[in-house]
Scaffold this motif. Structure first.
Motif, mmCIF file in Angstrom:
data_model
loop_
_atom_site.group_PDB
_atom_site.id
_atom_site.type_symbol
_atom_site.label_atom_id
_atom_site.label_comp_id
_atom_site.label_asym_id
_atom_site.label_seq_id
_atom_site.Cartn_x
_atom_site.Cartn_y
_atom_site.Cartn_z
ATOM 1 N N ASN A 18 10.972 -8.799 -11.193
ATOM 2 C CA ASN A 18 11.807 -7.607 -11.373
ATOM 3 C C ASN A 18 12.241 -6.997 -10.042
ATOM 4 O O ASN A 18 12.798 -5.896 -10.014
ATOM 5 N N GLY A 19 11.983 -7.708 -8.953
ATOM 6 C CA GLY A 19 12.472 -7.262 -7.660
ATOM 7 C C GLY A 19 11.687 -6.137 -7.017
ATOM 8 O O GLY A 19 12.202 -5.457 -6.120
ATOM 9 N N VAL A 20 10.438 -5.926 -7.447
ATOM 10 C CA VAL A 20 9.618 -4.883 -6.838
ATOM 11 C C VAL A 20 9.257 -5.314 -5.421
ATOM 12 O O VAL A 20 8.888 -6.476 -5.188
ATOM 13 N N PRO A 21 9.369 -4.421 -4.445
ATOM 14 C CA PRO A 21 9.045 -4.775 -3.051
ATOM 15 C C PRO A 21 7.636 -5.337 -2.920
ATOM 16 O O PRO A 21 6.710 -4.918 -3.613
ATOM 17 N N ARG A 22 7.466 -6.274 -1.996
ATOM 18 C CA ARG A 22 6.202 -6.980 -1.846
ATOM 19 C C ARG A 22 5.042 -6.029 -1.586
ATOM 20 O O ARG A 22 3.950 -6.188 -2.138
ATOM 21 N N ALA A 23 5.255 -5.008 -0.757
ATOM 22 C CA ALA A 23 4.176 -4.079 -0.434
ATOM 23 C C ALA A 23 3.699 -3.341 -1.676
ATOM 24 O O ALA A 23 2.494 -3.123 -1.862
ATOM 25 N N LYS A 74 -0.250 -2.563 -6.190
ATOM 26 C CA LYS A 74 -0.560 -2.498 -7.618
ATOM 27 C C LYS A 74 -1.532 -3.602 -8.023
ATOM 28 O O LYS A 74 -2.431 -3.380 -8.851
ATOM 29 N N VAL A 75 -1.372 -4.787 -7.455
ATOM 30 C CA VAL A 75 -2.284 -5.891 -7.762
ATOM 31 C C VAL A 75 -3.689 -5.550 -7.289
ATOM 32 O O VAL A 75 -4.682 -5.780 -7.999
ATOM 33 N N ALA A 76 -3.800 -4.983 -6.082
ATOM 34 C CA ALA A 76 -5.114 -4.616 -5.549
ATOM 35 C C ALA A 76 -5.781 -3.555 -6.415
ATOM 36 O O ALA A 76 -6.991 -3.618 -6.679
ATOM 37 N N ALA A 77 -5.000 -2.575 -6.878
ATOM 38 C CA ALA A 77 -5.557 -1.518 -7.720
ATOM 39 C C ALA A 77 -6.038 -2.079 -9.056
ATOM 40 O O ALA A 77 -7.119 -1.727 -9.550
ATOM 41 N N ILE A 123 -1.539 -4.220 -16.747
ATOM 42 C CA ILE A 123 -1.784 -2.946 -16.074
ATOM 43 C C ILE A 123 -0.753 -2.654 -15.000
ATOM 44 O O ILE A 123 -0.264 -1.525 -14.869
ATOM 45 N N VAL A 124 -0.398 -3.660 -14.196
ATOM 46 C CA VAL A 124 0.492 -3.412 -13.060
ATOM 47 C C VAL A 124 1.879 -2.968 -13.502
ATOM 48 O O VAL A 124 2.622 -2.358 -12.721
ATOM 49 N N ARG A 125 2.216 -3.244 -14.739
ATOM 50 C CA ARG A 125 3.531 -2.806 -15.233
ATOM 51 C C ARG A 125 3.568 -1.318 -15.542
ATOM 52 O O ARG A 125 4.629 -0.750 -15.746
#
Length: 356
Positions: A103-108, A113-116, A148-150
């Motif tokens: 969906n084009g979310v910036p890598r940072a 979000k993945v870490a959380a 969750i990340v969504r």
């Protein structure tokens, strides 16, 4: 997060009606479990909420917004399926963040979000592994992390623990309950396992043949079932049902047990000759209660902290009796037990309606 409402929701395939006018309100942050036997329509109803099945009639609203005819991507929901559906060639990190990257979310932001999500699901040390290096429970946590990340308005779970063994199912139930408490998210969970429903839900919706039989808190369904189906479905082991009759004197008797009288307080006495069933839960049998029975034991299961005596196996109305100390009870034992009639339930055997 957001609440969800279903108003007269129906689903038909051709001339065959599958879901029959479901009305339901789910509050913001509530954990609701759809439970019922196979084929009752619970997964179909969940897929209609997700947008994976069309609605024949009625309205679905999420956060006050009509989403009845929106595509799944526009509904603000995330779904976790029975199958993990992980990409085998990707790491845990990439599996969790895949949808965001597409969906084009910036890598940072993806990394954050993945870490959380990994922290919440105890996956941080596994982020660089691939699915084949994970246990079934770990794979399911990865699938949950992907949801969750969504940051959806509503989480949807379709029998997510069915592929796990018994020990992992217990562990994952605790993980999902903890996750719900931390996220305060609206969650809808489908299962055929009423133990999962009782342990996870704020509200249980009991479905049968595409209709809602009863909805309420787990203990309200356990303590006050509306009908024979709900009474038999909620509780493990299931409720016992004893054949009962109403005499011309208005007293309820058990004809298969020496016509013992069960003193019940009812708003109106059943009709003499009416087919009745008296429901008594296995855990509600105890010594020295008002209604006594002598029962010949067929089999005893000793489980350590509790034992279960089985009576009348192969008959129309077998009984299960829970006991805390059954070391002297075995096959052929005549068990003297009793129950408190105020904890029993009376049903019309033909209609299944509760008589109060």
């Amino acid at each position: 997060m957001a609440g969800l409402s279903l108003s007269n929701v129906r689903k038909s395939f051709g001339q065959t009606a599958i879901i029959h006018g479901v009305d339901l309100h789910i509050a913001d942050g509530e954990f609701v479990v759809f439970v019922g036997p196979s084929g009752c329509g619970k997964s179909t109803l969940l897929r209609m909420i997700a947008g994976l099945e069309s609605v024949s009639n009625g309205t679905i609203a999420i956060g006050g917004r009509d989403v009845t005819h929106l595509d799944p991507s526009g509904r603000g929901v995330a779904m976790v399926f029975q199958s993990y559906a992980l990409y085998p060639h990707m790491s845990v990190r990439d599996n969790i963040g895949f949808g965001l990257r597409m969906n084009g979310v910036p890598r940072a932001e993806v990394d954050r979000k993945v870490a959380a999500a990994a922290t919440a699901l105890h996956l941080t040390e596994l982020l660089d592994r691939r699915p084949k290096q994970l246990s079934g429970g770990q794979r399911q946590r990865v699938a949950i992390g992907r949801a969750i990340v969504r940051q959806p308005d509503v989480f949807l779970f379709d029998e997510p623990l069915s592929n796990l063994d018994a020990e992992l199912r217990v562990q994952m139930r605790l993980e999902i309950a903890r996750l719900h408490a931390e996220l305060a998210a609206t969650m809808i969970y489908v299962t055929h396992d009423q133990v999962e429903a009782m342990t996870l839900a704020d509200k249980i919706v009991v479905l049968r043949a595409g209709s809602v039989e009863q909805a309420g808190t787990p203990l309200s369904l356990y303590d006050d079932p509306e009908n024979l189906f709900v009474a038999g479905f909620i509780g493990s082991p299931r409720m016992n049902f004893l054949r009962a009759e109403c005499g011309t004197d208005g007293m309820i008797r058990l004809p298969d047990h020496r016509n013992v009288i069960v003193p019940l307080t009812l708003a109106a006495a059943p009709q003499p000759g009416q087919d009745l069933l008296l429901g008594v839960r296995p855990e509600h049998f105890a010594p020295d209660e008002a209604v006594s029975l002598n029962l010949t034991v067929d089999l005893v299961e000793h489980l350590g902290g509790a034992s279960y005596a089985y009576i009348g196996s192969g008959t129309a109305h077998p009984l299960t009796i829970e006991m805390r100390d059954a070391r002297k009870v075995g096959r052929g034992t005549v068990l003297e037990t009793s129950f408190d009639p105020t904890r029993a339930f009376l049903f019309d055997a033909r209609t299944g309606d509760r008589l109060r």
